[in-house]
Scaffold this active site. Sequence first.
Site, PDB file in Angstrom:
ATOM      1  N   LYS A   1       0.835  -1.211   0.000  1.00 46.99           N
ATOM      2  CA  LYS A   1       0.000   0.000   0.000  1.00 46.99           C
ATOM      3  C   LYS A   1       0.869   1.259   0.000  1.00 46.99           C
ATOM      4  O   LYS A   1       0.546   2.247  -0.651  1.00 46.99           O
ATOM      5  CB  LYS A   1      -0.952  -0.007   1.201  1.00 46.99           C
ATOM      6  CG  LYS A   1      -2.124  -0.953   0.972  1.00 46.99           C
ATOM      7  CD  LYS A   1      -3.023  -1.023   2.181  1.00 46.99           C
ATOM      8  CE  LYS A   1      -4.127  -2.057   1.959  1.00 46.99           C
ATOM      9  NZ  LYS A   1      -4.779  -2.450   3.215  1.00 46.99           N
TER      10      LYS A   1
ATOM     11  N   GLU B   1       3.475 -15.989  -0.008  1.00 44.66           N
ATOM     12  CA  GLU B   1       3.460 -16.073  -1.475  1.00 44.66           C
ATOM     13  C   GLU B   1       2.751 -14.839  -2.020  1.00 44.66           C
ATOM     14  O   GLU B   1       1.605 -14.570  -1.661  1.00 44.66           O
ATOM     15  CB  GLU B   1       2.718 -17.332  -1.935  1.00 44.66           C
ATOM     16  CG  GLU B   1       2.729 -17.464  -3.457  1.00 44.66           C
ATOM     17  CD  GLU B   1       1.919 -18.640  -3.977  1.00 44.66           C
ATOM     18  OE1 GLU B   1       2.506 -19.667  -4.326  1.00 44.66           O
ATOM     19  OE2 GLU B   1       0.673 -18.516  -4.017  1.00 44.66           O
TER      20      GLU B   1
ATOM     21  N   LYS C   1       2.440 -21.166 -18.239  1.00 48.43           N
ATOM     22  CA  LYS C   1       2.221 -22.613 -18.145  1.00 48.43           C
ATOM     23  C   LYS C   1       1.548 -23.082 -19.442  1.00 48.43           C
ATOM     24  O   LYS C   1       0.942 -22.277 -20.157  1.00 48.43           O
ATOM     25  CB  LYS C   1       1.337 -22.917 -16.940  1.00 48.43           C
ATOM     26  CG  LYS C   1       2.102 -22.754 -15.628  1.00 48.43           C
ATOM     27  CD  LYS C   1       1.245 -22.996 -14.415  1.00 48.43           C
ATOM     28  CE  LYS C   1       1.002 -24.457 -14.158  1.00 48.43           C
ATOM     29  NZ  LYS C   1       0.395 -24.659 -12.802  1.00 48.43           N
TER      30      LYS C   1
ATOM     31  N   HIS D   1      -9.752 -21.805 -12.684  1.00 45.43           N
ATOM     32  CA  HIS D   1      -9.851 -22.419 -11.361  1.00 45.43           C
ATOM     33  C   HIS D   1     -11.128 -23.260 -11.255  1.00 45.43           C
ATOM     34  O   HIS D   1     -11.121 -24.345 -10.679  1.00 45.43           O
ATOM     35  CB  HIS D   1      -9.849 -21.308 -10.299  1.00 45.43           C
ATOM     36  CG  HIS D   1      -9.641 -21.811  -8.917  1.00 45.43           C
ATOM     37  ND1 HIS D   1      -8.446 -22.355  -8.502  1.00 45.43           N
ATOM     38  CD2 HIS D   1     -10.462 -21.859  -7.852  1.00 45.43           C
ATOM     39  CE1 HIS D   1      -8.552 -22.712  -7.237  1.00 45.43           C
ATOM     40  NE2 HIS D   1      -9.765 -22.420  -6.815  1.00 45.43           N
TER      41      HIS D   1
ATOM     42  N   LYS E   1      -4.378 -19.825   3.962  1.00 46.10           N
ATOM     43  CA  LYS E   1      -4.835 -21.100   3.401  1.00 46.10           C
ATOM     44  C   LYS E   1      -5.740 -21.808   4.403  1.00 46.10           C
ATOM     45  O   LYS E   1      -5.472 -21.799   5.605  1.00 46.10           O
ATOM     46  CB  LYS E   1      -3.613 -21.983   3.087  1.00 46.10           C
ATOM     47  CG  LYS E   1      -3.858 -23.019   2.020  1.00 46.10           C
ATOM     48  CD  LYS E   1      -2.566 -23.691   1.590  1.00 46.10           C
ATOM     49  CE  LYS E   1      -2.763 -24.583   0.387  1.00 46.10           C
ATOM     50  NZ  LYS E   1      -2.965 -23.850  -0.853  1.00 46.10           N
TER      51      LYS E   1
ATOM     52  N   ARG F   1      -5.151 -13.843   1.714  1.00 42.35           N
ATOM     53  CA  ARG F   1      -5.871 -14.969   2.300  1.00 42.35           C
ATOM     54  C   ARG F   1      -4.901 -15.881   3.057  1.00 42.35           C
ATOM     55  O   ARG F   1      -3.716 -15.966   2.739  1.00 42.35           O
ATOM     56  CB  ARG F   1      -6.627 -15.757   1.222  1.00 42.35           C
ATOM     57  CG  ARG F   1      -5.741 -16.513   0.210  1.00 42.35           C
ATOM     58  CD  ARG F   1      -5.769 -18.014   0.492  1.00 42.35           C
ATOM     59  NE  ARG F   1      -4.950 -18.806  -0.392  1.00 42.35           N
ATOM     60  CZ  ARG F   1      -3.694 -19.108  -0.144  1.00 42.35           C
ATOM     61  NH1 ARG F   1      -3.079 -18.625   0.917  1.00 42.35           N
ATOM     62  NH2 ARG F   1      -3.005 -19.889  -0.968  1.00 42.35           N
TER      63      ARG F   1
HETATM   64  P1  0O2 Z   1      -4.939 -21.931  -4.138  1.00 45.91           P
HETATM   65  O1  0O2 Z   1      -6.251 -22.386  -3.651  1.00 45.91           O
HETATM   66  O2  0O2 Z   1      -5.058 -20.806  -5.139  1.00 45.91           O
HETATM   67  O3  0O2 Z   1      -3.962 -21.619  -3.055  1.00 45.91           O
HETATM   68  P2  0O2 Z   1       3.638 -25.286  -4.475  1.00 45.91           P
HETATM   69  O4  0O2 Z   1       2.687 -24.267  -3.850  1.00 45.91           O
HETATM   70  O5  0O2 Z   1       4.947 -24.661  -4.898  1.00 45.91           O
HETATM   71  O6  0O2 Z   1       3.795 -26.525  -3.687  1.00 45.91           O
HETATM   72  P3  0O2 Z   1       2.966 -25.348  -7.214  1.00 45.91           P
HETATM   73  O7  0O2 Z   1       1.674 -25.716  -7.902  1.00 45.91           O
HETATM   74  O8  0O2 Z   1       4.209 -25.871  -7.837  1.00 45.91           O
HETATM   75  O9  0O2 Z   1       2.857 -25.787  -5.726  1.00 45.91           O
HETATM   76  O10 0O2 Z   1       3.118 -23.783  -7.100  1.00 45.91           O
HETATM   77  P4  0O2 Z   1       2.781 -22.701  -8.183  1.00 45.91           P
HETATM   78  O11 0O2 Z   1       2.947 -23.200  -9.562  1.00 45.91           O
HETATM   79  O12 0O2 Z   1       3.592 -21.499  -7.772  1.00 45.91           O
HETATM   80  O13 0O2 Z   1       1.224 -22.443  -7.939  1.00 45.91           O
HETATM   81  C1  0O2 Z   1       0.762 -21.950  -6.731  1.00 45.91           C
HETATM   82  C2  0O2 Z   1      -0.556 -21.227  -6.917  1.00 45.91           C
HETATM   83  O14 0O2 Z   1      -0.617 -20.530  -8.166  1.00 45.91           O
HETATM   84  C3  0O2 Z   1      -1.771 -22.126  -6.938  1.00 45.91           C
HETATM   85  O15 0O2 Z   1      -2.161 -22.400  -5.631  1.00 45.91           O
HETATM   86  C4  0O2 Z   1      -2.788 -21.244  -7.676  1.00 45.91           C
HETATM   87  O16 0O2 Z   1      -3.278 -20.214  -6.831  1.00 45.91           O
HETATM   88  C5  0O2 Z   1      -1.924 -20.593  -8.716  1.00 45.91           C
HETATM   89  N1  0O2 Z   1      -1.849 -21.397  -9.954  1.00 45.91           N
HETATM   90  C6  0O2 Z   1      -0.792 -22.097 -10.408  1.00 45.91           C
HETATM   91  N2  0O2 Z   1      -1.077 -22.680 -11.564  1.00 45.91           N
HETATM   92  C7  0O2 Z   1      -2.344 -22.335 -11.885  1.00 45.91           C
HETATM   93  C8  0O2 Z   1      -3.202 -22.635 -13.006  1.00 45.91           C
HETATM   94  O17 0O2 Z   1      -2.844 -23.343 -13.951  1.00 45.91           O
HETATM   95  N3  0O2 Z   1      -4.454 -22.088 -12.986  1.00 45.91           N
HETATM   96  C9  0O2 Z   1      -4.893 -21.297 -11.950  1.00 45.91           C
HETATM   97  N4  0O2 Z   1      -6.131 -20.816 -12.014  1.00 45.91           N
HETATM   98  N5  0O2 Z   1      -4.105 -21.018 -10.873  1.00 45.91           N
HETATM   99  C10 0O2 Z   1      -2.854 -21.525 -10.846  1.00 45.91           C
HETATM  100  P5  0O2 Z   1      -2.993 -23.693  -5.246  1.00 45.91           P
HETATM  101  O18 0O2 Z   1      -2.401 -24.241  -4.007  1.00 45.91           O
HETATM  102  O19 0O2 Z   1      -3.116 -24.617  -6.408  1.00 45.91           O
HETATM  103  O20 0O2 Z   1      -4.410 -23.166  -4.961  1.00 45.91           O
END
Ligand code: 0O2
Length: 221
Positions: free
Chosen positions: A47, A164, A137, A180, A70, A68
């Site tokens: 901010k 994060e 991705k 999502h 988790k 948020r």
């Molecule tokens: P939520 O409910 O949003 O928290 P890691 O966290 O490092 O163990 P990962 O998947 O390797 O796992 O990490 P990455 O790629 O940094 O992704 C973390 C978060 O990015 C996800 O959290 C999502 O919020 C978002 N994200 C990553 N890839 C995608 C995607 O393809 N589509 C969408 N819509 N969001 C994505 P979570 O824990 O999956 O869910």
Amino acid sequence: MSAVSDVSMELLMNSENPEDMLEHMQSFLDMMMNYECALMEIETKLKVLNSEFALQHNRNPFESIKSRLKKPISIIEKLRKKGLDFTIENIENNLTDIAGVRVICSFPEDIYAVSDLLAMQDDITVVETKDYIRNPKSNGYRSLHLIVEIPIFLTTGKKYMKVEVQFRTIAMDFWASLDHKLKYKKDNLKHPEIIVQELKKCADTITSVDYKMQEIRNMLE
Ligand code: 0O2
């Protein structure tokens, strides 16, 4: 009700052994409170950057910030996927997204400007960067993810917490929320591959619109 009370209620309700869970509740709540403090620290920093940037450039670099914690059930699921037990140590050592901040910017350039300014601050350590904007991705997902470590100051002393921070444009956020939904509906769809293809096309269109809008903004400035 505070976010932490929400968490504690959910934890109890989702627990198979509420009695056992109660024993560990206090340390879990303490940990969540620490993550909540870290979220507040990051939000304040963002901010401040937003206000200062607005004063210098006559516009806000970001549209909104959403924070948020988790949900306990998601923490349990994520640990389970990694083959780990639900312990404070496992959470702190293996999960980096207990505290999450999403910064929604109007233009891609602003994402890098704000994230650089945040990363530069000397009480912040960037532990990991995933640049899904320069390296999207395969499904079309675009966002810049930083895992940062920030100190919080408690009565017991200083503690470093991970947060994060996801940066994305309004258009990328719009796309990600639809994508999502697909994650949860995929199993009930007859032809999920068609939706995957269509979403990928939308991601490409959105990217070209994002950069075109940025070009126009730069011409106007
Ligand atoms: P939520 O409910 O949003 O928290 P890691 O966290 O490092 O163990 P990962 O998947 O390797 O796992 O990490 P990455 O790629 O940094 O992704 C973390 C978060 O990015 C996800 O959290 C999502 O919020 C978002 N994200 C990553 N890839 C995608 C995607 O393809 N589509 C969408 N819509 N969001 C994505 P979570 O824990 O999956 O869910």
